[in-house]
Design an enzyme around this catalytic site. Structure first.
Site, short mmCIF file in Angstrom:
data_model
loop_
_atom_site.label_atom_id
_atom_site.label_comp_id
_atom_site.label_asym_id
_atom_site.label_seq_id
_atom_site.Cartn_x
_atom_site.Cartn_y
_atom_site.Cartn_z
N GLY A 115 0.82 -1.20 0.00
CA GLY A 115 0.00 0.00 0.00
C GLY A 115 0.85 1.25 0.00
N GLY A 174 0.35 5.71 0.87
CA GLY A 174 -0.57 6.77 1.27
C GLY A 174 0.20 8.04 1.48
N GLY A 185 3.64 7.57 3.36
CA GLY A 185 4.72 6.71 2.92
C GLY A 185 4.22 5.43 2.29
CB VAL A 245 2.36 0.00 3.70
CG1 VAL A 245 2.27 -0.99 4.85
CG2 VAL A 245 1.82 1.36 4.12
CE LYS A 273 1.95 5.03 6.24
NZ LYS A 273 0.53 4.84 6.25
CG ASP A 301 -5.60 11.25 5.43
OD1 ASP A 301 -6.55 11.62 4.72
OD2 ASP A 301 -4.57 10.72 4.97
#
Ligand SMILES: *[C@@H]1O[C@H](CO)[C@@H](O)[C@H](O)[C@H]1NC(C)=O
Ligand SMILES: *[C@@H]1O[C@H](CO)[C@@H](O)[C@H](O)[C@H]1NC(C)=O
Ligand SMILES: *[C@@H]1O[C@H](CO)[C@@H](O)[C@H](O)[C@H]1NC(C)=O
Ligand SMILES: *[C@@H]1O[C@H](CO)[C@@H](O)[C@H](O)[C@H]1NC(C)=O
Ligand SMILES: *[C@@H]1O[C@H](CO)[C@@H](O)[C@H](O)[C@H]1NC(C)=O
Ligand SMILES: *[C@@H]1O[C@H](CO)[C@@H](O)[C@H](O)[C@H]1NC(C)=O
Ligand SMILES: *[C@@H]1O[C@H](CO)[C@@H](O)[C@H](O)[C@H]1NC(C)=O
Ligand SMILES: *[C@@H]1O[C@H](CO)[C@@H](O)[C@H](O)[C@H]1NC(C)=O
Length: 908
Positions: free
Chosen positions: A587, A589, A592, A594, A608, A706
């Site tokens: 992932g 975001g 950073g 992941v 992360k 967020d």
């Protein structure tokens, strides 16, 4: 033995005489105003005295808005070093006491680095004081049975900021209040002491409580304190006297108020400091309501995690044998979680709901017996009562040793090194120095010691003895030859002569002149330096300097929340290995990328790697990460640790097997992974609980900033957890603490925050409302196609439909007709409340959570009915005309980070 005891008591007399207080208001009351300058009596009638005879540390004055109590306007602070700083108080042996320490930071050092340090009671670790707000008083209380004539309260181990203390209070109990079977081995640390139905937010204490316990008001507002109050909870009170027995376990004033559950239930939730663990919990009841002839008040305690305590029913009138009398059922040893939810529920035959006047919960803290050499060391120090080094107080070895000692790491340690070089010691070598069985090094050089060298055979492990530069006489005794381990003996004294026996061997160095001894010292110091340089690897020294923490101990998984304060520091190489060189990206975001990883012990992790350059300096980073590691909740993705090496900042979390909510709602996998309505409601409930905890259960409360479907992760069992909380604190917000950068994700961003840049928890509520709309509709927050012409935003689109009564128009067609329309309405309406333009019009997360839970109940009931009958209102066809299919619009998840200069919004 006798002489040690004698010596010890002499030591005490010398040490404690400066805590003289003549006729205090209550026997056994001591109120020290740390850093204060004079005696005074406060408005409660308590007599305060300064700690001005205290030898260590400095004092400071602070000013706090609305704080007028003199004792809180001064404090004493201590240097940041490896030492401990102890207050010693006289107590009466075999008597029970309460000791209370309080800490009000007030930014006394003009630093705004919130201090974190340890508090201990003698040799026993008591609590870690973590300041999280400059204007909030942290209080710790311990109830104990005195087993010695004195106690000491010590501050040590500052991992951030400087240790300090505002007040220290001692309160003596009468007789057997707080007697327990465990009191010889345990202290009781006070976790909660609550006055229910209180008529103000002020606590009840002295003089209403003759022992000056602080009974907190149930209407006090603080984090996760008595939330989730049941509908129908009402306060009642009486002016009638209440018969509380002689021990005055709650004072009368506390018993004269209560809450009753008019609808049959009293429910509460609160954080219990010190837990999970074993504790002491008592409830206090007195019937203070007017009962009718046929009224019956009978109820049970319900603790979700401890069904066994829920069996006995309370009938106050019967149990207390009458009105206005105290009944106090309790548990002397009960295992409790950190977040305690409890309920009192009326029995079916009862006509009245439950009643509760007061409650007390204490946490057992196992006493440490302390250094085995303790009495001899105290006796030794008592010979030199005017010297600072002999006044350090507390246990000689625990939690950290006196500055002139080193100790081994046994649970009850032994002294290994005594270093009294150049301390101006006179007289004979004190006899206590021959009694330490674990002693390895003894340094007495550079004093004015006279007389003969004693027999050291009580310390068979001695390796190094320094006696040079004293005025010792006689001969070097042959008993030294029996010390099998002795390597170096420095005995340079003008009047000392070598033993004539051939006993000394094995390269023992016997200096006979001052000059030679000095040379030898130089050699030895050099050797020790080399030796030390070899041991600790660089990594560890770095960690120590940064005040890092070892991995926390495993905590029983049955507990809802845990309160470890440990941020584990992973090494970069450990992470390289776990992630197979950052092979599998799972992932990305705003903060950073992941990666997937697996630790040596089999635990799966998400690693992360934070976008570089956006994070604060090392010290702030570890400070924040430590705070982050204190946030634990079943519905928050568990933070496991961090790594900061080579300019990389990395955070490590538990791995969540089922990915993000986003992937399940829309995107390529929706067809096989699609989730039904009840599941969506459960996910909403889980996420709401996690966010509610951030808002109400953390001090200071945390605003996520967020929230979005890609930040709600699903575990193996499809339970949801919120991720990425607390990260915004880590990122640098310009130069000051004033937020000059609006953070959030397009589509979820609270318009009010965007305009005003004033962040509140209601901004999270807005984002959560958007998530609810996504759960209802299966639509993304922003779409170029789905919402028709001139509308790109789910909020506008859903609002239009819902407000015109057309809820069907927005329901996700993939839910088919497998939902109850009422539960759908509940959620849709609440979602609209959440996305109101102004924060003050939006509900709190707790209210949203309640609504979701109601919707779940409705849905579950309706499901039972639906299983049989297929009452198809052909909703399917209704939606299909609206639903335009969902496409994963990757870029809509992009991250916003406006610079102030370009983010000046125009009116919309
Ligand atoms: C503390 O105890 C010592 C030794 O028993 C005694 O001499 C001293 O007066 C006591 N101090 C106070 C304030 O009671
Ligand atoms: C302050 O109070 C203590 C005890 O209450 C007493 O021993 C001391 O003499 C007082 N000091 C002054 C300056 O009045
Ligand atoms: C604190 O205030 C008192 C009284 O105003 C003063 O005597 C004392 O010097 C101050 N202490 C410090 C450290 O400024
Ligand atoms: C101080 O008290 C006043 C009046 O009670 C109140 O209006 C104000 O908000 C308080 N200030 C703070 C910082 O608590
Ligand atoms: C609580 O009780 C009152 C009156 O007894 C009733 O009107 C109300 O609906 C009840 N509320 C709930 C949630 O049961
Ligand atoms: C409490 O009970 C547990 C077992 O349930 C026991 O291990 C513990 O020693 C007891 N005492 C205390 C003070 O926790
Ligand atoms: C050493 O002790 C003597 C008497 O005990 C005292 O007069 C002298 O001041 C002390 N010296 C130091 C440096 O402490
Ligand atoms: C000092 O504090 C840190 C973290 O707060 C803790 O890990 C460490 O064990 C403490 N050291 C001692 C000697 O208590």
């Amino acid at each position: 033995m006798e002489s040690w005891v004698h010596g010890f008591s002499i030591f005490l007399i010398f040490f404690f005489t400066y805590f003289l207080f003549s006729h205090a208001q209550m026997p056994g009351f001591v109120s020290l105003d740390c850093g204060g300058t004079g005696n005074f009596t406060d408005e409660l009638g308590l007599q305060w005295q300064p700690d001005d005879r205290f030898r260590f540390g400095g004092t400071a004055n602070i000013s706090i808005p609305n704080e007028t109590r003199k004792q809180y306007m001064t404090l004493r602070h201590f240097p940041v070093d490896n030492r401990k700083y102890c207050y010693t108080l006289n107590v009466t042996s075999r008597t029970r006491f309460l000791v209370r320490a309080s800490f009000l930071y007030g930014n006394f050092d003009d630093n705004n680095v919130y201090p974190k340090f340890d508090l201990s009671m003698g040799a026993t670790p008591w609590s870690t004081i973590v300041i999280s707000d400059a204007n909030t008083i942290e209080v710790r209380e311990l109830i104990f049975l005195a087993t010695e004539p004195t106690i000491s309260v010590c501050l040590s181990n500052a991992t951030t900021g400087q240790p300090f203390i505002s007040t220290l209070e001692l309160r003596q109990f009468n007789g057997s209040v707080y007697i327990t079977d465990y009191e010889n081995e345990y202290y009781m640390s006070v976790s909660a002491r609550i006055n229910f139905g209180a008529d103000s937010v002020d606590p009840v204490r002295y003089p209403d409580d003759p022992f000056d316990r602080i009974w907190e008001s149930d209407s006090l507002k603080k984090a996760n304190y008595l939330v989730d109050v049941a509908v129908g909870t009402e306060k009642i009170s009486t002016k009638m006297p209440i018969f509380v027995d002689k021990d005055e376990r709650p004072p009368q004033k506390v018993m004269q108020t209560a809450v009753v559950g008019r609808n049959g239930t009293l429910s509460y939730r609160l954080n219990l400091d010190g837990f999970p663990g074993g504790g002491w919990a008592f409830t206090y009841f007195a019937e203070i309501a007017d009962l009718g002839l046929n009224d019956l008040r009978k109820f049970r305690l319900v603790l979700p995690d401890a069904p066994s305590v829920s069996k006995p029913a309370v009938n106050i009138l019967e149990n207390a044998q009458g009105k206005y009398r105290l009944y106090e059922p309790g548990f002397e040893n009960l295992t409790l979680p950190f977040v305690l939810s409890f309920k009192f529920v009326k029995t079916p035959d009862s006509t009245l709901g439950p009643l509760l006047n007061a409650m007390e919960i204490n946490n057992y803290v196992k006493k440490n017996g302390g250094t085995l050499d303790g009495p001899n060391l105290a006796s030794l120090a008592s010979h030199y009562s005017s010297a600072d080094w002999a006044q350090e107080g507390g246990d000689p070895c625990l939690p950290v040793p006196w500055s002139w000692l080193q100790c081994n790491s046994d649970p009850q340690p032994l002294v290994t090194v005594v270093k009294l070089s150049n301390k101006n010691l006179t007289g004979n070598i004190p006899p206590e120095l021959t009694t330490f069985s674990g002693l390895i090094e003894l340094w007495l050089d550079g004093n004015s010691l006279t007389g003969p060298i004693p027999d050291f055979s009580g310390s068979p492990n001695l390796k190094i003895i320094h006696l040079e530069n004293n005025k010792l006489t006689g001969s070097v005794p042959s008993s030294l030859a029996r010390l099998q381990n002795l390597r170096e003996l420095y005995s340079g004294n003008p009047n000392l002569h070598k033993a004539n026996s051939g006993g000394l061997h094995l390269g023992i160095i016997i200096g006979s002149a001052t000059g030679a001894a000095v040379l030898l010292i130089a050699t030895i110091v050099f050797c020790i330096f080399l030796h030390k340089g070899k041991k600790p690897k660089k990594r560890y020294t770095d960690q120590a300097r940064l005040g890092h923490i070892l991995p926390s101990q495993k905590i029983p998984s049955s507990l809802e929340n845990t309160a470890t304060e440990a941020a584990h520091c992973f090494t970069f190489s450990e992470l390289e290995e776990a992630t197979n060189d950052f092979e599998k990206k799972i992932g990305s975001g705003g903060y950073g990328v992941v990666y997937y990883g697996k630790l040596k012990d089999g635990r799966e992790i998400a690693v992360k790697v934070l976008t570089s350059n956006s994070f604060q300096g090392k010290r702030e980073f570890s400070n924040e990460v430590t705070l982050l590691s204190r946030i634990h909740h079943r519905n928050l993705v568990q933070f496991l640790g961090y790594c900061q090496e080579d300019g990389k900042s990395i955070l490590i979390y538990e791995f969540m097997h089922n990915g993000t909510l986003k992937e399940h709602l829309y995107g390529p996998l929706t067809r096989e992974r699609g989730i039904n309505w009840i599941k969506r409601l459960e996910i909403a409930e889980d996420a709401a609980k996690g966010i509610e905890y951030l808002h109400t259960g953390c001090v200071p409360s945390i605003i996520h900033r967020d929230l979005k479907t890609s930040n709600i992760l699903l575990d193996k069992n499809m339970r949801a957890k919120v991720s990425d909380f607390g990260l915004s604190k880590l990122a640098v917000d310009g130069a000051s603490h004033v937020s000059s950068i609006v953070r959030g994700t397009v589509g979820y961003l609270d318009p009010e925050y965007y305009i005003s840049q004033q962040l509140t928890d209601k901004s999270d509520v807005y984002s959560f409302g958007v998530i609810l709309l996504e759960l209802v509709s299966g639509q993304e927050a922003i779409s170029n196609e789905s919402f028709g012409v001139n509308c790109r935003n789910i909020v506008q689109w859903a609002k239009m439909h819902i407000e015109s009564g057309d809820i069907q128009g927005i329901i996700d067609p993939s839910l088919r007709d497998e939902y109850d329309i009422q539960s759908m309405w509940k959620i849709a309406e609440k979602a609209l409340m959440c996305v109101q333009p102004h924060g003050h019009m939006r509900p709190s997360m707790s209210e949203v959570l309640k609504e979701i839970q109601d919707a779940i109940l409705i849905e579950k009931e309706a499901r039972g009915g639906r299983e049989g009958i297929s009452d198809d209102f052909s909703r399917q066809s209704l939606h299909s005309s609206i639903h335009l299919g969902s496409v994963d619009l990757g870029p809509t998840d992009s991250y916003l980070s406006f610079d102030e200069s370009i983010a000046r919004p125009t009116a919309r």
